[in-house]
Design an enzyme around this catalytic site. Sequence first.
Site, PDB file in Angstrom:
ATOM      1  N   ASP A   1       0.815  -1.212   0.000  1.00 24.97           N
ATOM      2  CA  ASP A   1       0.000   0.000   0.000  1.00 24.97           C
ATOM      3  C   ASP A   1       0.849   1.262   0.000  1.00 24.97           C
ATOM      4  OD1 ASP A   1       0.939  -0.427   2.560  1.00 24.97           O
ATOM      5  OD2 ASP A   1      -1.011  -0.770   3.458  1.00 24.97           O
TER       6      ASP A   1
ATOM      7  N   ASP B   1      -7.841  -2.294  14.156  1.00 29.46           N
ATOM      8  CA  ASP B   1      -9.227  -2.625  13.812  1.00 29.46           C
ATOM      9  C   ASP B   1      -9.302  -3.889  12.944  1.00 29.46           C
ATOM     10  OD1 ASP B   1      -8.133  -1.659  11.501  1.00 29.46           O
ATOM     11  OD2 ASP B   1      -9.512   0.020  11.246  1.00 29.46           O
TER      12      ASP B   1
ATOM     13  N   HIS C   1      -7.435  -4.462  10.275  1.00 28.32           N
ATOM     14  CA  HIS C   1      -7.174  -4.258   8.843  1.00 28.32           C
ATOM     15  C   HIS C   1      -5.857  -4.902   8.425  1.00 28.32           C
ATOM     16  CE1 HIS C   1      -5.065  -0.250   9.895  1.00 28.32           C
ATOM     17  NE2 HIS C   1      -4.176  -0.867   9.148  1.00 28.32           N
TER      18      HIS C   1
ATOM     19  N   GLU D   1      -9.714  -1.577   5.218  1.00 28.55           N
ATOM     20  CA  GLU D   1     -10.391  -1.258   6.472  1.00 28.55           C
ATOM     21  C   GLU D   1     -11.684  -2.073   6.608  1.00 28.55           C
ATOM     22  OE1 GLU D   1      -8.994   0.406   8.671  1.00 28.55           O
ATOM     23  OE2 GLU D   1      -8.206   2.347   8.027  1.00 28.55           O
TER      24      GLU D   1
HETATM   25  C1  GLP Z   1      -0.645   0.523   8.550  1.00 27.97           C
HETATM   26  C2  GLP Z   1      -0.247  -0.308   7.333  1.00 27.97           C
HETATM   27  C3  GLP Z   1      -0.468  -1.779   7.561  1.00 27.97           C
HETATM   28  C4  GLP Z   1       0.149  -2.181   8.885  1.00 27.97           C
HETATM   29  C5  GLP Z   1      -0.519  -1.430  10.004  1.00 27.97           C
HETATM   30  C6  GLP Z   1       0.033  -1.797  11.376  1.00 27.97           C
HETATM   31  O1  GLP Z   1      -1.990   0.824   8.582  1.00 27.97           O
HETATM   32  N1  GLP Z   1      -0.932   0.068   6.149  1.00 27.97           N
HETATM   33  O2  GLP Z   1       0.083  -2.515   6.487  1.00 27.97           O
HETATM   34  O3  GLP Z   1       0.009  -3.560   9.070  1.00 27.97           O
HETATM   35  O4  GLP Z   1      -0.293  -0.039   9.792  1.00 27.97           O
HETATM   36  O5  GLP Z   1       1.179  -1.064  11.621  1.00 27.97           O
HETATM   37  P1  GLP Z   1       2.183  -1.335  12.800  1.00 27.97           P
HETATM   38  O6  GLP Z   1       2.976  -2.531  12.398  1.00 27.97           O
HETATM   39  O7  GLP Z   1       3.022  -0.103  12.869  1.00 27.97           O
HETATM   40  O8  GLP Z   1       1.379  -1.562  14.017  1.00 27.97           O
END
Ligand code: GLP
Length: 241
Positions: A67, A136, A138, A143
Amino acid sequence: MRIIKAKDYADVSLKAAGLLAAQVMTKPDSVLGLATGSSPIGLYDRLIGWYQEGLLDFSGIETFNLDEYLGIERTNDQSYYYFMHEHLFDHVNLPKDKTHVLNGRAEDPEAECRAYDDAIRARGGIDLQLLGLGHDGHIAFNEPADNFPDGTHIQGLDPRTIEANARFFASEDDVPKQALTMGIGMIMRARKIVLVVNGADKADAVAACVNGPVTPSVPGSILQFHPDCTIIGDEAALSKL
Ligand code: GLP
């Protein structure tokens, strides 16, 4: 789903890096799906270390990131393009033309999404997809929704995601409100999935994904249907299973 309990973040990173390294060694022309966020940084560090020791060769590997924020410049240090260069691409021998990150500044974002799916399909799909998990539930930037999106698409970000990602920006107002993200369908077509997660603040999301009903209101719950999905979490993240 295969659940691997690790002691702590360092152990999560070591175990996940081991699975990625095995993929690179056993199929040197693998297509890897890569993730951003704080969760995979430790495993990227491990891979860089093994590369520097001469244990890994990425010269035949191609990568597609999950992404990118919509509207963000690649030179912005909060772009996922910048993140991947800082944490992996600039430190290993991945051919730069084989590392794909969605362009958040594309003139036609819809066309950018379609071209991304076409490029992944042309390469034969993803061999191993790395994932993190949002609070959440995702995955990538998919989402909670009414359905599971198939292809790469433009996604509005939930307030909770914006709040969680605000720690990386000067203020919450600076966090982009939309992103380009690979869809759930493309993620599920990956031959293997490795999800890394750590911290007590993710325990509810992990429990919902693993033990809850499969529902688009918890996007990661779809992973229950994947034939080869491994979740590697520390004790705190797995504490509600
Ligand atoms: C973002 C990214 C996700 C990731 C999530 C969790 O929203 N788009 O790909 O998994 O954050 O991030 P973190 O690993 O910093 O908790």
